[in-house]
Design an enzyme around this catalytic site. Structure first.
Site, short mmCIF file in Angstrom:
data_model
loop_
_atom_site.label_atom_id
_atom_site.label_comp_id
_atom_site.label_asym_id
_atom_site.label_seq_id
_atom_site.Cartn_x
_atom_site.Cartn_y
_atom_site.Cartn_z
CD GLU A 13 -0.80 -7.40 8.75
OE1 GLU A 13 0.18 -8.12 9.08
OE2 GLU A 13 -0.74 -6.51 7.89
CG ASN A 16 -1.93 -3.49 6.74
OD1 ASN A 16 -0.75 -3.37 7.04
ND2 ASN A 16 -2.55 -4.66 6.71
CD GLU A 72 0.45 -4.21 10.83
OE1 GLU A 72 0.78 -4.34 9.63
OE2 GLU A 72 0.38 -5.16 11.63
CG ASP A 114 3.46 -2.96 7.90
OD1 ASP A 114 4.12 -3.96 8.19
OD2 ASP A 114 2.40 -3.01 7.23
CD GLU A 160 5.40 -8.27 6.90
OE1 GLU A 160 4.39 -7.78 7.43
OE2 GLU A 160 5.80 -7.92 5.78
P1 C2E Z 1 1.67 -6.17 4.46
O1 C2E Z 1 1.01 -5.19 5.37
O2 C2E Z 1 3.15 -6.18 4.43
O3 C2E Z 1 1.06 -7.58 4.84
C1 C2E Z 1 1.80 -8.78 4.84
C2 C2E Z 1 1.56 -9.56 3.58
O4 C2E Z 1 2.40 -10.70 3.60
C3 C2E Z 1 0.15 -10.09 3.43
O5 C2E Z 1 -0.13 -10.18 2.03
C4 C2E Z 1 0.27 -11.49 4.02
O6 C2E Z 1 -0.74 -12.36 3.58
C5 C2E Z 1 1.64 -11.87 3.48
N1 C2E Z 1 2.30 -12.89 4.30
C6 C2E Z 1 2.30 -12.99 5.65
N2 C2E Z 1 3.00 -14.06 6.07
C7 C2E Z 1 3.50 -14.65 4.94
C8 C2E Z 1 4.32 -15.82 4.70
O7 C2E Z 1 4.74 -16.53 5.61
N3 C2E Z 1 4.63 -16.08 3.42
C9 C2E Z 1 4.18 -15.34 2.37
N4 C2E Z 1 4.53 -15.69 1.14
N5 C2E Z 1 3.40 -14.24 2.55
C10 C2E Z 1 3.06 -13.90 3.83
P2 C2E Z 1 -1.50 -9.67 1.40
O8 C2E Z 1 -2.65 -10.11 2.26
O9 C2E Z 1 -1.51 -10.04 -0.05
O10 C2E Z 1 -1.40 -8.10 1.54
C11 C2E Z 1 -0.48 -7.38 0.75
C12 C2E Z 1 -0.41 -5.94 1.17
O11 C2E Z 1 -1.63 -5.27 0.88
C13 C2E Z 1 -0.19 -5.76 2.67
O12 C2E Z 1 1.19 -5.92 2.93
C14 C2E Z 1 -0.68 -4.34 2.85
O13 C2E Z 1 0.34 -3.42 2.51
C15 C2E Z 1 -1.78 -4.24 1.82
N6 C2E Z 1 -3.10 -4.36 2.47
C16 C2E Z 1 -3.79 -5.48 2.80
N7 C2E Z 1 -4.96 -5.17 3.40
C17 C2E Z 1 -5.00 -3.82 3.47
C18 C2E Z 1 -5.95 -2.87 3.99
O14 C2E Z 1 -7.02 -3.21 4.55
N8 C2E Z 1 -5.64 -1.54 3.87
C19 C2E Z 1 -4.47 -1.14 3.28
N9 C2E Z 1 -4.23 0.18 3.20
N10 C2E Z 1 -3.56 -1.98 2.80
C20 C2E Z 1 -3.82 -3.32 2.89
CA CA Z 2 5.40 -6.25 4.73
CA CA Z 3 0.97 -4.85 7.55
CA CA Z 4 2.70 -3.01 3.69
#
Ligand code: C2E
Ligand code: CA
Ligand code: CA
Ligand code: CA
Length: 275
Positions: A58, A113, A145, A175, A232
């Protein structure tokens, strides 16, 4: 005005001035960071639960800030959405990620995403397909997603964007399933290739029987609809084992590895002869 941001002050109190200033600083920063390529892709492993194989990554946005270090998407994605910058941000991330991954093992996929605001852009599919051609990244290796929130304002447009992308071989995942305004009708309205169970349920599987029941129900639903399911937020071997027992297809989370930058991803791939 505020969409997220946890413990920050409320809109009308004395903190308002400071909050607005901080928000405006982030927006101004994004206006230079996006074209400068400082919003970069980090990669989180996605694992096939039955075989333990790495299936892909991802793509998660990080701001590689010259003075503040690596900033998390929770800080800047909502502001980019508000400020109308999310399309440029997303295209920049995708271009970098496609360029990186074009050189990796052809079996590895990328999951990207897509914000609700982007699914209101009638040119979204064309923009993504153009980027795929320019970077020579095969559409079959891309999954987007989207969340259910994306589908409320203009379901017809979302359906036509998804149809155009799927026509070219891009897959589409639903998602954060189980959160927000979930409706099973969405599973019928769009031909999803994957359901992703939100990490809030998966992370609570240890101490909360309701969460386990929900994960089990979503996995069974996936089986009934012949739609593979990804969990996830898998943080332990014990949870991975239980998910495997439920017949969940894929997993991602800290148990397998946190999101890392392209250099670390290359190292990880080199170790497995996948470069
Ligand atoms: P998401 O799409 O639900 O992504 C999963 C989030 O959960 C990611 O946080 C990931 O690092 C975190 N995660 C995955 N496995 C674990 C785990 O085992 N434990 C814990 N504590 N966390 C875990 P992240 O990277 O902070 O991203 C947060 C949100 O920001 C994402 O949620 C997504 O909605 C958004 N995002 C990130 N990158 C993009 C992007 O390029 N474009 C858009 N539109 N949204 C993005
Ligand atoms: Ca999520
Ligand atoms: Ca996602
Ligand atoms: Ca999300």
């Amino acid at each position: 005005v505020k969409k997220s941001g946890g413990a920050s002050a409320c809109w009308f109190n004395a903190g308002m001035g400071r909050e607005l200033a901080a928000r405006n600083a982030v927006e101004a920063g994004l206006r230079t960071a996006i074209p400068a390529g400082r919003i970069v892709p980090y990669y989180e492993q996605q694992i096939d639960l039955a075989t333990g194989r790495l299936m892909g990554f991802e793509v998660l946005a990080r701001w590689d800030h010259p003075t503040e270090g690596i900033l998390m998407p929770g800080l800047f994605i909502p502001i980019a959405e508000d400020a109308g910058l999310i399309s440029d941000l997303s295209m920049s991330i995708m271009r970098q990620a496609f360029e990186h991954a074009a050189g990796w093992d052809a079996a590895l996929s990328l999951s990207v995403n897509i914000s609700p605001a982007q699914l209101k852009d009638p040119w979204l599919a064309e923009k993504i397909l153009k980027l795929l051609i320019e970077t020579s990244f095969p559409p079959q290796r891309l999954e987007i997603e989207i969340t259910e929130t994306s589908l409320f304002d203009n379901m017809a447009l979302a359906q036509s964007i998804v149809a155009s992308l799927k026509n070219q071989g891009v897959r589409v995942a639903l998602d954060d399933f189980g959160t927000g305004y979930s409706s099973l009708a969405h599973l019928r309205a769009l031909p999803f290739d994957r359901i992703k169970i939100d990490k809030s349920f998966v992370m609570a599987m240890n101490d909360d029987p309701e969460s386990t029941a929900i994960v089990e129900a979503i996995t069974r639903l996936g089986h009934s609809l012949s739609v593979p399911v990804t969990a996830e937020g898998v943080e332990s071997a014990a949870i991975a084992d239980r998910l495997r027992g439920l017949g969940c297809h894929r997993a991602q989370g800290w148990h397998y590895g946190q999101p890392v930058d392209v250099q670390q991803t290359r190292r990880l791939l080199a170790d497995r002869s996948l470069l």
